[in-house]
Design an enzyme around this catalytic site. Structure first.
Site, PDB file in Angstrom:
ATOM      1  N   GLU A   5      -9.801  -6.030  25.644  1.00 38.24           N
ATOM      2  CA  GLU A   5      -8.624  -5.749  24.816  1.00 38.24           C
ATOM      3  C   GLU A   5      -7.795  -7.023  24.853  1.00 38.24           C
ATOM      4  OE1 GLU A   5      -5.402  -5.556  23.695  1.00 38.24           O
ATOM      5  OE2 GLU A   5      -4.715  -4.014  25.087  1.00 38.24           O
ATOM      6  N   LEU A   6      -7.923  -7.808  23.788  1.00 37.42           N
ATOM      7  CA  LEU A   6      -7.280  -9.119  23.758  1.00 37.42           C
ATOM      8  C   LEU A   6      -6.037  -9.042  22.870  1.00 37.42           C
ATOM      9  CD1 LEU A   6     -10.615 -11.090  23.466  1.00 37.42           C
ATOM     10  CD2 LEU A   6      -9.444 -10.281  25.516  1.00 37.42           C
TER      11      LEU A   6
ATOM     12  N   CYS B 286       0.665  -6.581  23.071  1.00 36.13           N
ATOM     13  CA  CYS B 286      -0.448  -6.937  22.193  1.00 36.13           C
ATOM     14  C   CYS B 286      -0.320  -6.247  20.839  1.00 36.13           C
ATOM     15  CB  CYS B 286      -1.776  -6.584  22.863  1.00 36.13           C
ATOM     16  SG  CYS B 286      -1.799  -4.940  23.570  1.00 36.13           S
TER      17      CYS B 286
HETATM   18  P1  NDP Z   1      -4.263 -14.311  30.758  1.00 40.50           P
HETATM   19  O1  NDP Z   1      -5.238 -13.817  29.793  1.00 40.50           O
HETATM   20  O2  NDP Z   1      -4.503 -15.646  31.365  1.00 40.50           O
HETATM   21  O3  NDP Z   1      -4.111 -13.247  31.953  1.00 40.50           O
HETATM   22  C1  NDP Z   1      -4.584 -11.915  31.891  1.00 40.50           C
HETATM   23  C2  NDP Z   1      -5.452 -11.612  33.102  1.00 40.50           C
HETATM   24  O4  NDP Z   1      -6.665 -12.358  33.016  1.00 40.50           O
HETATM   25  C3  NDP Z   1      -4.803 -12.013  34.426  1.00 40.50           C
HETATM   26  O5  NDP Z   1      -5.176 -11.100  35.422  1.00 40.50           O
HETATM   27  C4  NDP Z   1      -5.428 -13.382  34.684  1.00 40.50           C
HETATM   28  O6  NDP Z   1      -5.385 -13.747  36.041  1.00 40.50           O
HETATM   29  C5  NDP Z   1      -6.836 -13.130  34.218  1.00 40.50           C
HETATM   30  N1  NDP Z   1      -7.607 -14.334  33.886  1.00 40.50           N
HETATM   31  C6  NDP Z   1      -7.182 -15.437  33.246  1.00 40.50           C
HETATM   32  N2  NDP Z   1      -8.212 -16.300  33.079  1.00 40.50           N
HETATM   33  C7  NDP Z   1      -9.301 -15.731  33.628  1.00 40.50           C
HETATM   34  C8  NDP Z   1     -10.657 -16.131  33.788  1.00 40.50           C
HETATM   35  N3  NDP Z   1     -11.115 -17.291  33.347  1.00 40.50           N
HETATM   36  N4  NDP Z   1     -11.506 -15.288  34.418  1.00 40.50           N
HETATM   37  C9  NDP Z   1     -11.071 -14.097  34.873  1.00 40.50           C
HETATM   38  N5  NDP Z   1      -9.798 -13.669  34.763  1.00 40.50           N
HETATM   39  C10 NDP Z   1      -8.922 -14.468  34.142  1.00 40.50           C
HETATM   40  O7  NDP Z   1      -2.837 -14.266  30.089  1.00 40.50           O
HETATM   41  P2  NDP Z   1      -1.512 -15.101  30.402  1.00 40.50           P
HETATM   42  O8  NDP Z   1      -0.756 -14.390  31.449  1.00 40.50           O
HETATM   43  O9  NDP Z   1      -1.745 -16.535  30.664  1.00 40.50           O
HETATM   44  O10 NDP Z   1      -0.796 -14.965  28.989  1.00 40.50           O
HETATM   45  C11 NDP Z   1      -1.161 -15.871  27.955  1.00 40.50           C
HETATM   46  C12 NDP Z   1      -1.277 -15.171  26.627  1.00 40.50           C
HETATM   47  O11 NDP Z   1      -2.248 -14.149  26.687  1.00 40.50           O
HETATM   48  C13 NDP Z   1      -0.026 -14.447  26.160  1.00 40.50           C
HETATM   49  O12 NDP Z   1       0.890 -15.330  25.609  1.00 40.50           O
HETATM   50  C14 NDP Z   1      -0.625 -13.495  25.177  1.00 40.50           C
HETATM   51  O13 NDP Z   1      -0.873 -14.144  23.968  1.00 40.50           O
HETATM   52  C15 NDP Z   1      -1.942 -13.098  25.797  1.00 40.50           C
HETATM   53  N6  NDP Z   1      -1.841 -11.828  26.546  1.00 40.50           N
HETATM   54  C16 NDP Z   1      -2.259 -10.689  25.950  1.00 40.50           C
HETATM   55  C17 NDP Z   1      -2.125  -9.489  26.583  1.00 40.50           C
HETATM   56  C18 NDP Z   1      -2.560  -8.229  25.953  1.00 40.50           C
HETATM   57  O14 NDP Z   1      -1.984  -7.192  26.238  1.00 40.50           O
HETATM   58  N7  NDP Z   1      -3.603  -8.246  25.145  1.00 40.50           N
HETATM   59  C19 NDP Z   1      -1.504  -9.383  27.896  1.00 40.50           C
HETATM   60  C20 NDP Z   1      -1.131 -10.650  28.479  1.00 40.50           C
HETATM   61  C21 NDP Z   1      -1.299 -11.807  27.801  1.00 40.50           C
HETATM   62  P3  NDP Z   1      -4.267 -14.770  36.591  1.00 40.50           P
HETATM   63  O15 NDP Z   1      -2.933 -14.156  36.315  1.00 40.50           O
HETATM   64  O16 NDP Z   1      -4.585 -14.861  38.047  1.00 40.50           O
HETATM   65  O17 NDP Z   1      -4.482 -16.058  35.848  1.00 40.50           O
END
Ligand code: NDP
Length: 453
Positions: free
Chosen positions: A227-228, A261
């Site tokens: 769910e991105l 999102c």
């Molecule tokens: P991330 O996608 O980086 O973080 C979400 C989760 O994924 C966190 O638990 C993070 O861990 C983990 N993660 C990140 N990179 C990896 C990887 N390579 N392998 C495994 N797990 C990973 O989001 P951000 O917090 O950096 O936010 C950036 C952007 O993402 C926002 O501006 C928004 O556009 C989008 N976003 C979308 C969401 C949604 O509800 N669909 C929710 C949050 C963000 P860790 O925190 O340890 O890096």
């Protein structure tokens, strides 16, 4: 894990992260507990989920304050989030039996043929900070009641929420190991997904994180749900109730300080009502109370991290540089904390940053269109496809337009929302698979065919 209160920029007490041995111990425990958990009577698992709902309600204020402290969510929204988590637990406690019932296939009368729904084992959930309780519970409730066990890798800025959620399940009476939080960054996640004891992975978060997790899951032949993000269209047609659309549009853009999102991000407005909508929308957006998230009447709190606020500001600036008009907001607030004001940018060119990228903060892009066809074409001109909203007084027309929008869901005369009773998920770069409802529950189950001759 370092934690910063985004409203004050003060450091909170750090939380010790798990090392390699801790992760191994968690995987071993998940694997050990799974057989007995999956064989427990469904009635017992349902009762434990019901207990979890009670634990959530009893501690609502504590959990709400924790979210507000760690990621800046306005407190009223944090309380509603805890309540919604209790609801999803109750929903699956009530409907698990119906959802998990065998399907008997009448089309094969020469034998008894049925599908039974059976758990897979430990499932890993990689979750974000924006709804730090809800995103986890919407994964955990259906999976635990169906007999899977849960492993959570939460976002690095909300480790306190991760620990509190593990406690909820223990207090509710779940066996130790049925749900565990791994307090780790993203580095060890590739190995955790690859571990043979882990049977599937779900991620909510950004596109790059989704691609990384899906790549590993694909290589390891494990089911995944992603769910991105989204850049949801909010389409206002010429026969819409413009004032209501402006009021609901304001909520849809600024809920959770714009960090959702399924927030409305691209406001696509028919020329006949464009000026009226922009004026009403700007009035609503600029009338919101921005400030201390621990105050009951705050509408918009800080952005969860400084880099996230900076990203939003950069996107707004680039869009203005591309020729759009700033209607309100547009500059970070001159105060402590990561506050970005409700912002409206109108007459946005189609190739500007706010047209093409996800804006994860309280800044709205408004586009002018001349017809329903152009509105649909612009709504679909996105790499994302998560939700959408259509405004018209003609409900048949609303449904027709909704069917033409490429996304996982469309709401007519309502903002896009998630609800335990209905499926939730996206298409295109917004991900794949579904969460919630019966559909979400079956993502990590073995749909086993049994043929009895
Ligand atoms: P991330 O996608 O980086 O973080 C979400 C989760 O994924 C966190 O638990 C993070 O861990 C983990 N993660 C990140 N990179 C990896 C990887 N390579 N392998 C495994 N797990 C990973 O989001 P951000 O917090 O950096 O936010 C950036 C952007 O993402 C926002 O501006 C928004 O556009 C989008 N976003 C979308 C969401 C949604 O509800 N669909 C929710 C949050 C963000 P860790 O925190 O340890 O890096």
């Amino acid at each position: 894990m370092d934690r910063v209160n985004p409203a004050t920029e003060e450091s909170l007490d750090p939380i010790e992260s798990d090392d390699e041995a801790d992760v191994e111990a968690a995987l071993a425990l998940a694997d050990e507990v799974y057989p007995a958990w999956s064989e427990r009577r469904l009635e017992e698992r349902r009762q434990l989920l019901q207990n979890a709902a009670e634990v959530l309600r009893e501690n609502e204020e504590e959990y709400a304050e924790l979210m507000t402290r760690e990621m800046g969510k306005p407190i009223e929204g944090a309380r509603s989030e805890v309540e919604k988590c209790a609801w999803v637990c109750e929903h699956y406690a009530e409907y698990a039996e119906t959802y998990l019932a065998d399907d008997v296939h009448q089309s094969s009368p020469e034998a008894k043929a049925l599908t039974s729904y059976e758990p897979l084992g430990p499932i890993l959930a990689v979750m974000p900070w924006n709804y730090p309780f809800w995103q986890v519970f919407r994964f955990a409730a259906p999976n635990l009641v169906a007999g899977n066990v849960g492993l959570l890798k939460h976002a690095s800025n909300v480790p306190g929420c991760a620990q509190a959620i593990e406690e909820v399940f223990l207090e509710a009476g779940f066996p130790e190991g049925a749900f565990q939080s791994l307090i780790v960054g993203s580095d060890p996640i590739e190995d955790v997904i690859a571990d043979e004891r882990v049977r599937g992975v779900t991620l909510t978060g950004s596109e790059p994180a989704g691609r990384a997790v899906a790549q590993t899951a694909g290589k390891e032949l494990k089911p995944s749900v992603l769910e991105l993000g989204g850049s949801d269209p909010f389409v206002v047609l010429e026969d819409a109730d413009v004032q209501t659309a402006a009021e609901v549009g304001t909520r849809a853009r600024t809920l959770n300080s714009g960090q959702s999102c399924i927030a409305a991000k691209r406001f696509i407005v028919h020329d006949a009502v464009y000026d009226e909508f922009v004026s009403a929308f700007v009035e609503e957006m600029s009338g919101l109370t921005v400030g201390d998230p621990s105050e009951d009447d705050t509408d918009v709190g800080p952005q969860a991290r400084e880099d996230l606020m900076d990203d939003v500001h950069e996107q707004v600036q680039e869009t203005l540089d591309a020729g759009a008009t700033l209607e309100t907001g547009g500059e970070p607030l001159d105060r402590e904390g990561y506050f970005y004001p409700p912002t409206v940018v109108s007459d946005v060119p189609r190739d500007a940053t706010m047209a093409t990228d996800e804006v994860f903060g309280p800044a709205a892009a408004v586009f002018r269109v001349e017809s329903e066809d152009e509105a649909v074409e612009l709504a679909n001109d996105s790499t994302y496809g998560l939700g959408g909203s259509v405004w018209t007084e003609d409900l048949d027309r609303g449904e027709r337009v909704a069917r033409r929008i490429e996304s996982g869901c469309v709401f007519v005369n309502e903002l896009t929302k998630s609800d335990p009773r209905i499926p939730f998920g996206g298409v295109k770069d917004s991900g794949y698979g579904r969460e919630l409802s019966e559909h979400g529950m079956k993502e990590f189950l073995n749909e086993k065919t049994i043929w009895v001759q």
